[in-house]
Design a protein around this motif. Structure first.
Motif, PDB file in Angstrom:
ATOM      1  N   ASN A  17    -159.009  82.771 -80.374  1.00 40.19           N
ATOM      2  CA  ASN A  17    -157.939  82.928 -81.223  1.00 40.19           C
ATOM      3  C   ASN A  17    -157.970  83.687 -82.256  1.00 40.19           C
ATOM      4  OD1 ASN A  17    -155.937  81.452 -78.888  1.00 40.19           O
ATOM      5  ND2 ASN A  17    -156.803  79.520 -79.874  1.00 40.19           N
ATOM      6  N   PHE A  23    -153.655  75.123 -83.423  1.00 43.50           N
ATOM      7  CA  PHE A  23    -153.865  73.928 -83.764  1.00 43.50           C
ATOM      8  C   PHE A  23    -155.524  73.570 -83.520  1.00 43.50           C
ATOM      9  CE2 PHE A  23    -154.883  71.669 -79.616  1.00 43.50           C
ATOM     10  CZ  PHE A  23    -154.466  72.982 -78.656  1.00 43.50           C
ATOM     11  N   SER A  24    -156.013  74.191 -82.626  1.00 37.68           N
ATOM     12  CA  SER A  24    -157.309  73.861 -81.991  1.00 37.68           C
ATOM     13  C   SER A  24    -158.425  74.477 -82.671  1.00 37.68           C
ATOM     14  CB  SER A  24    -157.490  74.339 -80.644  1.00 37.68           C
ATOM     15  OG  SER A  24    -157.150  75.740 -80.516  1.00 37.68           O
ATOM     16  N   THR A  57    -149.335  79.484 -80.383  1.00 34.46           N
ATOM     17  CA  THR A  57    -148.456  78.792 -79.507  1.00 34.46           C
ATOM     18  C   THR A  57    -148.165  77.370 -79.684  1.00 34.46           C
ATOM     19  OG1 THR A  57    -149.906  78.664 -77.536  1.00 34.46           O
ATOM     20  CG2 THR A  57    -148.322  80.419 -77.603  1.00 34.46           C
ATOM     21  N   ASP A  90    -153.767  87.027 -74.149  1.00 33.05           N
ATOM     22  CA  ASP A  90    -152.807  86.111 -74.218  1.00 33.05           C
ATOM     23  C   ASP A  90    -151.543  86.571 -74.877  1.00 33.05           C
ATOM     24  OD1 ASP A  90    -151.564  83.526 -74.698  1.00 33.05           O
ATOM     25  OD2 ASP A  90    -153.477  82.542 -75.086  1.00 33.05           O
ATOM     26  N   ASN A 109    -152.156  87.274 -69.540  1.00 36.55           N
ATOM     27  CA  ASN A 109    -152.304  85.979 -69.541  1.00 36.55           C
ATOM     28  C   ASN A 109    -150.724  85.497 -70.297  1.00 36.55           C
ATOM     29  OD1 ASN A 109    -152.244  83.099 -69.683  1.00 36.55           O
ATOM     30  ND2 ASN A 109    -153.645  83.011 -71.378  1.00 36.55           N
ATOM     31  N   VAL A 111    -147.830  83.326 -71.362  1.00 38.46           N
ATOM     32  CA  VAL A 111    -147.457  81.878 -71.368  1.00 38.46           C
ATOM     33  C   VAL A 111    -146.099  81.716 -70.853  1.00 38.46           C
ATOM     34  CG1 VAL A 111    -149.266  81.178 -72.987  1.00 38.46           C
ATOM     35  CG2 VAL A 111    -147.214  81.740 -73.855  1.00 38.46           C
ATOM     36  N   VAL A 132    -151.149  85.687 -65.225  1.00 44.62           N
ATOM     37  CA  VAL A 132    -151.299  84.550 -65.275  1.00 44.62           C
ATOM     38  C   VAL A 132    -149.649  84.199 -65.599  1.00 44.62           C
ATOM     39  CG1 VAL A 132    -151.615  82.232 -66.293  1.00 44.62           C
ATOM     40  CG2 VAL A 132    -153.408  84.003 -66.171  1.00 44.62           C
ATOM     41  N   MET A 134    -147.314  81.319 -66.560  1.00 46.31           N
ATOM     42  CA  MET A 134    -147.495  79.963 -66.813  1.00 46.31           C
ATOM     43  C   MET A 134    -146.033  79.376 -66.654  1.00 46.31           C
ATOM     44  SD  MET A 134    -149.002  78.412 -70.339  1.00 46.31           S
ATOM     45  CE  MET A 134    -147.197  77.839 -71.030  1.00 46.31           C
ATOM     46  N   ASP A 180    -150.128  78.440 -63.624  1.00 40.76           N
ATOM     47  CA  ASP A 180    -150.657  77.355 -64.622  1.00 40.76           C
ATOM     48  C   ASP A 180    -149.503  76.502 -64.888  1.00 40.76           C
ATOM     49  OD1 ASP A 180    -151.114  76.586 -67.350  1.00 40.76           O
ATOM     50  OD2 ASP A 180    -152.115  78.449 -67.889  1.00 40.76           O
ATOM     51  N   PHE A 185    -146.587  72.683 -73.066  1.00 41.03           N
ATOM     52  CA  PHE A 185    -145.599  73.397 -73.305  1.00 41.03           C
ATOM     53  C   PHE A 185    -144.449  72.700 -72.920  1.00 41.03           C
ATOM     54  CE2 PHE A 185    -149.230  76.220 -73.615  1.00 41.03           C
ATOM     55  CZ  PHE A 185    -148.901  77.225 -74.593  1.00 41.03           C
ATOM     56  N   LEU A 210    -154.766  78.020 -63.019  1.00 37.13           N
ATOM     57  CA  LEU A 210    -155.485  78.003 -64.076  1.00 37.13           C
ATOM     58  C   LEU A 210    -155.010  76.779 -64.955  1.00 37.13           C
ATOM     59  CD1 LEU A 210    -157.214  79.281 -66.468  1.00 37.13           C
ATOM     60  CD2 LEU A 210    -155.041  80.484 -67.405  1.00 37.13           C
ATOM     61  N   ALA A 212    -155.386  74.424 -68.454  1.00 41.81           N
ATOM     62  CA  ALA A 212    -155.673  75.108 -69.910  1.00 41.81           C
ATOM     63  C   ALA A 212    -155.332  73.754 -70.733  1.00 41.81           C
ATOM     64  CB  ALA A 212    -154.945  76.257 -70.319  1.00 41.81           C
ATOM     65  N   LYS A 216    -156.053  69.645 -76.270  1.00 42.78           N
ATOM     66  CA  LYS A 216    -154.593  69.602 -76.509  1.00 42.78           C
ATOM     67  C   LYS A 216    -154.196  67.963 -77.213  1.00 42.78           C
ATOM     68  CE  LYS A 216    -153.065  73.612 -74.350  1.00 42.78           C
ATOM     69  NZ  LYS A 216    -152.427  74.215 -73.087  1.00 42.78           N
ATOM     70  N   ARG A 258    -159.419  77.173 -68.861  1.00 41.19           N
ATOM     71  CA  ARG A 258    -159.540  77.736 -69.947  1.00 41.19           C
ATOM     72  C   ARG A 258    -159.796  76.818 -71.264  1.00 41.19           C
ATOM     73  NH1 ARG A 258    -155.920  78.242 -74.337  1.00 41.19           N
ATOM     74  NH2 ARG A 258    -155.731  80.206 -75.344  1.00 41.19           N
ATOM     75  N   HIS A 260    -162.201  76.021 -75.238  1.00 42.00           N
ATOM     76  CA  HIS A 260    -162.732  76.484 -76.515  1.00 42.00           C
ATOM     77  C   HIS A 260    -164.228  76.537 -76.732  1.00 42.00           C
ATOM     78  CE1 HIS A 260    -158.484  75.220 -77.143  1.00 42.00           C
ATOM     79  NE2 HIS A 260    -158.529  76.476 -78.035  1.00 42.00           N
TER      80      HIS A 260
HETATM   81  N1  PMM Z   1    -152.366  77.105 -73.868  1.00 45.58           N
HETATM   82  C1  PMM Z   1    -152.278  77.718 -75.062  1.00 45.58           C
HETATM   83  C2  PMM Z   1    -152.518  79.152 -75.438  1.00 45.58           C
HETATM   84  N2  PMM Z   1    -152.637  79.834 -74.076  1.00 45.58           N
HETATM   85  N3  PMM Z   1    -152.534  79.886 -72.044  1.00 45.58           N
HETATM   86  C3  PMM Z   1    -152.248  79.657 -70.490  1.00 45.58           C
HETATM   87  N4  PMM Z   1    -152.420  80.261 -69.450  1.00 45.58           N
HETATM   88  N5  PMM Z   1    -152.215  78.250 -70.548  1.00 45.58           N
HETATM   89  C4  PMM Z   1    -152.113  77.265 -71.367  1.00 45.58           C
HETATM   90  O1  PMM Z   1    -151.976  76.291 -71.485  1.00 45.58           O
HETATM   91  C5  PMM Z   1    -152.468  77.840 -72.881  1.00 45.58           C
HETATM   92  C6  PMM Z   1    -152.473  79.621 -73.194  1.00 45.58           C
HETATM   93  C7  PMM Z   1    -152.686  76.601 -76.326  1.00 45.58           C
HETATM   94  O2  PMM Z   1    -153.879  76.400 -76.713  1.00 45.58           O
HETATM   95  P1  PMM Z   1    -154.742  77.071 -77.961  1.00 45.58           P
HETATM   96  O3  PMM Z   1    -153.768  77.456 -79.148  1.00 45.58           O
HETATM   97  O4  PMM Z   1    -155.738  75.951 -78.182  1.00 45.58           O
HETATM   98  O5  PMM Z   1    -155.257  78.567 -77.464  1.00 45.58           O
END
Ligand code: PMM
Length: 279
Positions: A17, A23-24, A57, A90, A109, A111, A132, A134, A180, A185, A210, A212, A216, A258, A260
């Motif tokens: 990221n 957040f993570s 996100t 992403d 990807n 979202v 992807v 989602m 996904d 979300f 996928l 992820a 979370k 997916r 970290h």
């Molecule tokens: N979640 C985050 C970011 N990107 N992409 C997909 N395909 N699926 C997810 O659930 C997803 C994503 C949020 O997490 P982060 O901020 O830790 O990256």
């Protein structure tokens, strides 16, 4: 490259990221150099894919402008692709997706599943990169207002089917689509767990999945302090639980997880593969 990368077992997608506020891992890999180094480290740890994103996100987050997102993402994608990584980008913006693909990204990807940018599906169709799709109900600022379901598994399945039909009607090859459930979300813990427990229902849509879950909030809640404060377990204390989900998701047939932190999830998906092979 056309078509979906295959790895012979559930793949592990490592996250980079390039944001100040995720957040993570917010801020840790914000400058390009740190982000590239992180991506190379994940590659060295065995990540099958590296997911590079420049817009947080997390619930409540504001959007970044497109020039800033491009500045964050493109140099990192380019260097990681040169280093041999299979990079996914992403993003919900077609400008960022197309610049990233030009810089070597091999998967988009999105979202928002094509909802945020009406031009995304046509770009994906023309470029032939896998995507992807989602489950998503709105941008981060307001998404938790839409976390209302009567039957979350059926509704997410139905909305994903609709999204898939839309992108296919825009010309995307169905074989290039990964689905996904979009954990977190427009979803709370009470929605995420049934989705994880019913990946089989999402598999009925006929596409790879996928998953992820990494770090979370619903994991923070599961692992909350038992000292009377109820304090959520902080994001970096959620990696063991994340690896447990990687094992379970892989055993349930997920195409990729997916995460970290790559090493524990890589071990987890290998355990799941050996377990399945022995059946
Ligand atoms: N979640 C985050 C970011 N990107 N992409 C997909 N395909 N699926 C997810 O659930 C997803 C994503 C949020 O997490 P982060 O901020 O830790 O990256």
């Amino acid at each position: 490259m056309r078509g979906l990368p295959e790895f012979g077992r559930c793949a592990v997608m490592g996250v980079v990221n390039v944001t100040p506020d995720s957040f993570s891992d917010g801020g840790r890999w914000f400058d390009s150099k740190a982000a590239i180094e992180r991506g190379i480290a994940l590659l060295g740890q065995g990540a099958d894919l590296i997911d590079v994103g420049g817009e947080s996100t997390r619930p409540g987050a504001d959007r970044v402008d497109v020039d800033e997102e491009l500045r964050r993402v493109v140099p990192v994608v380019r260097e990681l692709a040169v280093a041999g990584a299979v990079v996914s980008v992403d993003t919900t913006r077609v400008e960022v997706a197309s610049a990233a693909v030009a810089a070597g990204a091999r998967l988009v990807n999105d979202v928002s599943g094509g909802l945020a940018d009406p031009a995304m599906a046509a770009f994906v169709a023309d470029s032939g990169v896998p995507v992807v799709v989602m489950h998503w109900r709105g941008h981060a600022r307001s998404m938790q207002d839409h976390a209302v379901y009567t039957d979350v598994v059926a509704e997410v399945r139905g909305e994903l089917a609709e999204r898939m039909d839309k992108v296919v009607s825009a010309g995307v090859d169905p074989e290039a689509i990964v689905l996904d459930p979009g954990l977190g979300f427009a979803k709370t813990a009470e929605h995420n767990w049934p989705l994880l427990a019913h990946l089989d229902v999402l598999h009925e849509l006929g596409r790879p999945l996928l998953v992820a879950a990494s770090r979370k909030t619903f994991l923070g809640r599961l692992l909350a302090a038992e000292d009377g404060t109820g304090a959520l377990r902080p994001p970096r204390g959620r990696d063991d639980a994340t690896a447990a989900i990687s094992a379970l998701a892989a055993a349930a047939g997920a195409w990729a997880v997916r995460v970290h932190e790559v090493p524990a999830s890589l071990d987890a998906v290998k355990v799941a593969a050996a377990w399945q092979e022995a059946r």
